[in-house]
Design an enzyme around this catalytic site. Structure first.
Site, PDB file in Angstrom:
ATOM      1  CB  CYS A 197      13.671 -19.122  13.850  1.00  0.00           C
ATOM      2  SG  CYS A 197      14.945 -18.055  14.461  1.00  0.00           S
TER       3      CYS A 197
ATOM      4  CD  GLU B 152      10.451 -24.995  17.599  1.00  0.00           C
ATOM      5  OE1 GLU B 152      11.681 -24.621  17.313  1.00  0.00           O
ATOM      6  OE2 GLU B 152       9.416 -24.237  16.620  1.00  0.00           O
TER       7      GLU B 152
ATOM      8  CG  HIS C 265      12.044 -21.355  18.452  1.00  0.00           C
ATOM      9  ND1 HIS C 265      13.335 -21.790  17.682  1.00  0.00           N
ATOM     10  CD2 HIS C 265      13.025 -19.733  18.033  1.00  0.00           C
ATOM     11  CE1 HIS C 265      13.889 -21.440  17.082  1.00  0.00           C
ATOM     12  NE2 HIS C 265      13.937 -20.515  17.541  1.00  0.00           N
TER      13      HIS C 265
END
Length: 357
Positions: free
Chosen positions: A247, A334, A332
């Site tokens: 990001c 995660e 993202h």
């Protein structure tokens, strides 16, 4: 109590006040996630923004503090269609309205969030005010809205001091630009010893610890505001340490190596964005939260080449750096909230560290 959302184009929405009753000016953005509102609220990337949830019912499973992605919520305001007053969930510890009040975050419920989202899509992200003052003066407010900027928010959200998550595997230095907790957890559960550094840490200090890999996290704001951080990331790029960036970290690495970024019309925020791996042709559903994007029109291919692309609008979603053990993504992996499709990228980073030893 009545509350009003006033946009910088003069549009006014009337609803009900939720959370704090203080007045706030912020950048108004929307998130399309159907679940994960607590993770959205506690994502540091929302610092300097007020979030509109496009899914109509919010708060129905309450608040579980264990699911927070940072120590506190970060948005300036919260905007929903309907707020659940009676959460139903065996893990629930609180209501969303109490949560907002506890952290002094103003919000507004009961407005037509679909109409609001259409305005933001058609006209682009704009600033707005949440107020409970029924006697507001548009002529006085609109110049203030147009003048608002998020400013340098990375310093606001980064950890104040270094800390370590112990592990028996590779040593990873995580530069906290506004990191969600699940980035460090994703590395830690793979055995990594993760040392989290504040955003303003020098490259020399990070490299002096002899890390096996470096992680650049997500974070808020305009990447071009991070001038000093970009200089340090350039030094990290020039080292031979494997680097994985997410990001804001992805954008800062691009700026540090001569590429450019620009603000998107309304950004990508949600848990359902398709991205295509240009190497394999495979498409993954990803979690995203960003309003800026790397410009690949004039990308120097001797430095980096596009690695992922957004299937919806063709914008860049990742870079692979030529001749370097560096890859970066805009989305993202995660998750939290969102799909786990791209979690394999952490395994790719693990392999990169192993091979480079």
């Amino acid at each position: 109590m009545k509350a009003f959302l006033i946009l910088e184009d003069g549009t006014v929405f009337q609803g009900t006040s939720i959370g704090s009753t203080k007045e706030v000016i912020s950048e108004i953005v929307f998130n399309t996630s159907m679940t994960g509102y607590l993770e959205v609220l506690t994502d540091p990337s929302y610092a300097g923004q007020a979030v509109v949830m496009t899914y109509p019912l919010i708060g129905n499973y309450g608040i579980c503090y264990e699911d927070m992605e940072s120590e506190r919520p970060w948005p300036d305001g919260y905007i929903v269609r309907e707020l659940s007053r009676m959460p139903s969930n065996f893990r629930s510890e609180d209501t969303i309205q109490n949560f907002l009040s506890r952290y002094d975050i103003p919000g507004i419920a009961g407005i037509d969030t679909r109409a609001l989202t259409k305005i933001l899509r058609e006209k682009g992200t704009m600033n707005g005010m949440i107020t409970t003052n029924e006697h507001y003066d548009l002529d006085e407010i609109l110049p203030k809205l147009k003048a608002y900027t998020t400013g340098k928010v990375v310093e606001k959200v980064s950890s104040r001091e270094k800390y370590v998550l112990e592990g028996n595997g590779p040593k990873v230095a995580l530069l906290d630009l506004g990191a969600k907790r699940n980035i460090a957890r994703s590395l830690n559960k793979r055995g990594c010893q993760v040392t989290v550094y504040p955003a303003w840490t020098s490259a020399e200090e990070i490299l002096a610890s002899n890390p096996d890999g470096i992680m650049l996290s997500n974070g808020p704001g305009d990447p071009k505001e991070c001038t000093e951080i970009i200089k340090e990331i350039r030094k990290l790029y020039e080292s031979n340490v494997p680097i994985f960036a997410i990001c804001l970290g992805h954008q800062l690495m691009a700026l540090a190596t001569g590429a450019d970024t620009h603000k998107m019309k309304y950004g990508h925020r949600g848990g359902n964005h398709p991205v295509k791996d240009l190497k394999t042709g495979r498409v993954y559903i990803s979690s995203q939260n960003h309003g800026y994007v790397v410009d690949t029109d004039h990308l120097d291919e001797s430095v980096a080449v596009p690695a992922f692309v957004n299937v919806n609008d063709g914008t860049n979603e990742g870079l692979a750096y030529t001749g370097k053990n560096i890859f970066t993504v805009q989305f993202h992996p995660e998750a939290c909230p969102g799909p786990l499709d791209s979690g394999y990228l952490f395994d790719r980073f693990m392999k990169m560290m192993e091979v480079s030893k």
